[in-house]
Design a protein around this motif. Structure first.
Motif, short mmCIF file in Angstrom:
data_model
loop_
_atom_site.label_atom_id
_atom_site.label_comp_id
_atom_site.label_asym_id
_atom_site.label_seq_id
_atom_site.Cartn_x
_atom_site.Cartn_y
_atom_site.Cartn_z
N LYS A 30 -1.47 74.44 59.61
CA LYS A 30 -1.88 73.17 59.00
C LYS A 30 -0.88 72.71 57.94
CE LYS A 30 -6.77 73.52 59.99
NZ LYS A 30 -6.79 72.62 61.11
N SER A 31 -0.72 71.38 57.87
CA SER A 31 0.19 70.76 56.92
C SER A 31 -0.39 69.42 56.50
CB SER A 31 1.55 70.56 57.60
OG SER A 31 2.42 69.81 56.81
N GLU A 32 0.05 68.91 55.37
CA GLU A 32 -0.40 67.58 54.95
C GLU A 32 0.24 66.48 55.79
OE1 GLU A 32 -0.24 66.65 50.79
OE2 GLU A 32 -0.77 68.71 50.24
N ASN A 33 1.48 66.70 56.20
CA ASN A 33 2.24 65.69 56.94
C ASN A 33 2.52 66.14 58.37
OD1 ASN A 33 2.59 63.96 54.68
ND2 ASN A 33 4.25 65.26 53.95
N TRP A 34 3.04 65.23 59.14
CA TRP A 34 3.62 65.57 60.42
C TRP A 34 4.94 66.29 60.11
CZ3 TRP A 34 2.60 62.94 65.46
CH2 TRP A 34 1.33 62.36 65.51
N THR A 35 5.44 67.06 61.07
CA THR A 35 6.68 67.82 60.85
C THR A 35 7.65 67.61 62.00
OG1 THR A 35 5.47 69.54 59.66
CG2 THR A 35 7.65 70.13 60.49
N ARG A 131 1.87 67.77 64.72
CA ARG A 131 0.86 67.02 63.98
C ARG A 131 0.45 67.85 62.76
NH1 ARG A 131 -2.06 63.06 66.94
NH2 ARG A 131 -1.44 62.92 69.12
N PRO A 132 -0.26 67.26 61.82
CA PRO A 132 -0.70 68.03 60.64
C PRO A 132 -1.57 69.25 60.98
CG PRO A 132 -0.85 65.69 60.19
CD PRO A 132 -0.52 65.83 61.66
#
Length: 172
Positions: A30-35, A131-132
């Motif tokens: 999981k992440s706050e932004n797309w990567t 995706r996040p």
């Protein structure tokens, strides 16, 4: 025997790379932004430099679109640092990509032609968009340096996918 290729839509388990700036870079999960994750061949590859120079010039466009950028190779700190100093790339640069991580990503792996080319086996190019939630919406791998996604086209497509909440493709 070739490594199984990643499945679009699958969650990339978190991976940790060492950063040229110090500390660690974590990608996947999981992440706050797309990567945007770019795997490059290493210091020995002039085509990689051209691609990464283009990415560096577009860095702010990617950031404004809500993307974190992660760039990594199997190079040593010394080689990665030399590239960072020579080219002044605007993104954080990871190094020490392991063969286990290469297998997880599904990138092609090459044995160097000589010690002048690389210190050991290295990854061929891979471009991934996550995706996040860590799911892989784009999986673009190549077995050589001449084939990579056009970064302007990719950004345009990813902005569309984000805006329209488009599904993962290539899952059948």
């Amino acid at each position: 025997m070739p490594t199984p290729k990643p499945v679009p839509g699958s969650i990339l388990s978190p991976m940790t790379f060492m950063s040229v700036k110090g500390g660690e870079i974590v990608v996947g999960g999981k992440s706050e932004n797309w990567t945007l994750l770019v795997v490059y061949r290493g210091k020995h590859c002039p085509r990689c430099k051209k691609y990464l120079n283009t990415l560096s010039a577009m860095h702010q466009d990617w950031v404004e679109a809500g993307f974190d950028i992660v760039v990594v190779s199997a190079d040593s700190l010394e080689k990665a640092k030399a590239d960072q100093e020579e080219f002044g790339w605007s993104f954080d640069l990871g190094y020490g990509l392991t063969e286990s991580q290469m297998a997880t990503l599904g990138v092609y792996v090459t044995e160097p032609l000589s010690p002048d080319e690389a210190d050991g086996n290295f990854a061929e190019p891979g471009t991934f968009v996550l995706r996040p939630d860590g799911s892989q919406i784009i999986v673009a791998i190549s077995n050589g340096p001449a084939v990579r996604p056009d970064l302007a086209e990719l950004l345009d497509g990813m902005i569309f996918n984000k805006t329209k909440d488009r599904p993962h493709r290539g899952t059948v």
